[in-house]
Design an enzyme around this catalytic site. Structure first.
Site, mmCIF file in Angstrom:
data_model
loop_
_atom_site.group_PDB
_atom_site.id
_atom_site.type_symbol
_atom_site.label_atom_id
_atom_site.label_comp_id
_atom_site.label_asym_id
_atom_site.label_seq_id
_atom_site.Cartn_x
_atom_site.Cartn_y
_atom_site.Cartn_z
ATOM 1 N N ARG A 17 0.842 -1.194 0.000
ATOM 2 C CA ARG A 17 0.000 0.000 0.000
ATOM 3 C C ARG A 17 0.882 1.250 0.000
ATOM 4 O O ARG A 17 1.756 1.406 0.851
ATOM 5 C CB ARG A 17 -0.903 0.013 1.238
ATOM 6 N N GLU A 40 -0.937 -8.276 -3.165
ATOM 7 C CA GLU A 40 -2.096 -7.397 -3.322
ATOM 8 C C GLU A 40 -1.602 -5.959 -3.425
ATOM 9 O O GLU A 40 -0.937 -5.462 -2.507
ATOM 10 C CB GLU A 40 -3.034 -7.532 -2.122
ATOM 11 N N THR A 69 -8.423 -2.882 -1.868
ATOM 12 C CA THR A 69 -9.170 -1.644 -1.618
ATOM 13 C C THR A 69 -10.037 -1.297 -2.836
ATOM 14 O O THR A 69 -10.104 -0.144 -3.273
ATOM 15 C CB THR A 69 -8.222 -0.469 -1.253
ATOM 16 N N LYS A 129 -12.574 -12.155 3.244
ATOM 17 C CA LYS A 129 -11.569 -11.453 4.044
ATOM 18 C C LYS A 129 -12.246 -10.920 5.301
ATOM 19 O O LYS A 129 -13.200 -10.149 5.209
ATOM 20 C CB LYS A 129 -10.991 -10.291 3.232
ATOM 21 N N GLY A 157 -3.733 -7.090 11.353
ATOM 22 C CA GLY A 157 -3.429 -7.589 12.694
ATOM 23 C C GLY A 157 -2.700 -8.918 12.716
ATOM 24 O O GLY A 157 -2.390 -9.438 13.794
ATOM 25 N N SER A 178 1.430 -4.093 6.880
ATOM 26 C CA SER A 178 2.621 -3.376 7.346
ATOM 27 C C SER A 178 3.550 -4.221 8.206
ATOM 28 O O SER A 178 4.724 -3.875 8.370
ATOM 29 C CB SER A 178 2.198 -2.122 8.115
#
Length: 208
Positions: A17, A40, A69, A129, A157, A178
């Site tokens: 992202r 992704e 997204t 998801k 998470g 992340s």
């Protein structure tokens, strides 16, 4: 091997992202070298469609590219035409699911409650998801009690510390953002080497 089978087999979808196309390609190659085979690229990244096209063309069968997204069917179509093999959404948008299936791609809508999860699945979602997954692995154990036939993908998470617990809960894969790829850092040689090692650690964690 079709896309759905490859997702079930490789399990880890690395979420990129915010990276520019040239950096996204470098990140994708570093992930590949670490054993990741699913990526992704979120559509709120700079020139995301260009990134999808670039990674699809450069890495071909080595890396299965999806778009994330995705909020509407028009955007889904654009991503599919750019080379996406799967479409992920943060919500349940039935028209986006329909568009994805119309193009023969894998649909991964995002849901949270049992009602949303069932609705998404019954309307064509291949994998659901569950976002955010920061609620923890026990939630997935509970959901799979009455809905054990629905493939679930925790996203948001999942870390090296808890991925094994999520796997024990019976999920079919993991969306990892992340805690694997931090695109806010400078994408230099050191960063890419560390990313490859981190990817190896995640792959090892689900195989041990």
């Amino acid at each position: 091997m079709n896309t759905l089978t490859r997702i079930f087999e490789n399990k880890i979808i690395s979420i990129v992202r915010g990276a520019k196309p040239e950096d996204t390609l470098k990140i994708a190659k570093a992930l590949r070298d670490g054993g990741i085979r699913l990526i992704e690229i979120t559509l709120n990244s700079p020139n995301a469609l260009e990134s999808i096209e670039l990674v699809s063309q450069e890495l071909g069968e080595e890396m299965v590219v999806g778009a994330g997204t995705v909020l509407d069917p028009e955007t889904a179509r654009a991503a599919l035409l750019a080379g996406s093999k799967f479409i992920l959404s943060p919500t349940v948008d039935l028209e986006t699911i329909k568009m994805t299936k119309r193009y023969g791609a894998v649909s991964i809508p995002g849901a949270y409650t049992p009602t949303e999860i069932l609705t998404a699945y019954e309307n064509g979602g291949d994998i659901i998801k569950v976002f955010p997954a920061s609620v923890g692995p026990n939630y997935f154990k509970d959901i799979r009690g009455p809905l054990s036939h629905i493939p679930l993908l925790p996203t948001g998470g999942v870390t090296l510390d808890n991925i094994a617990e999520f796997q024990k809960a019976g999920v079919v894969g993991f969306g990892i953002g992340s805690s694997l790829v931090d695109a806010k850092q400078e994408v230099n040689e050191r960063y890419l080497m560390e990313l490859t090692q981190k990817a190896r650690s995640f792959v090892s964690a689900i195989r041990s």
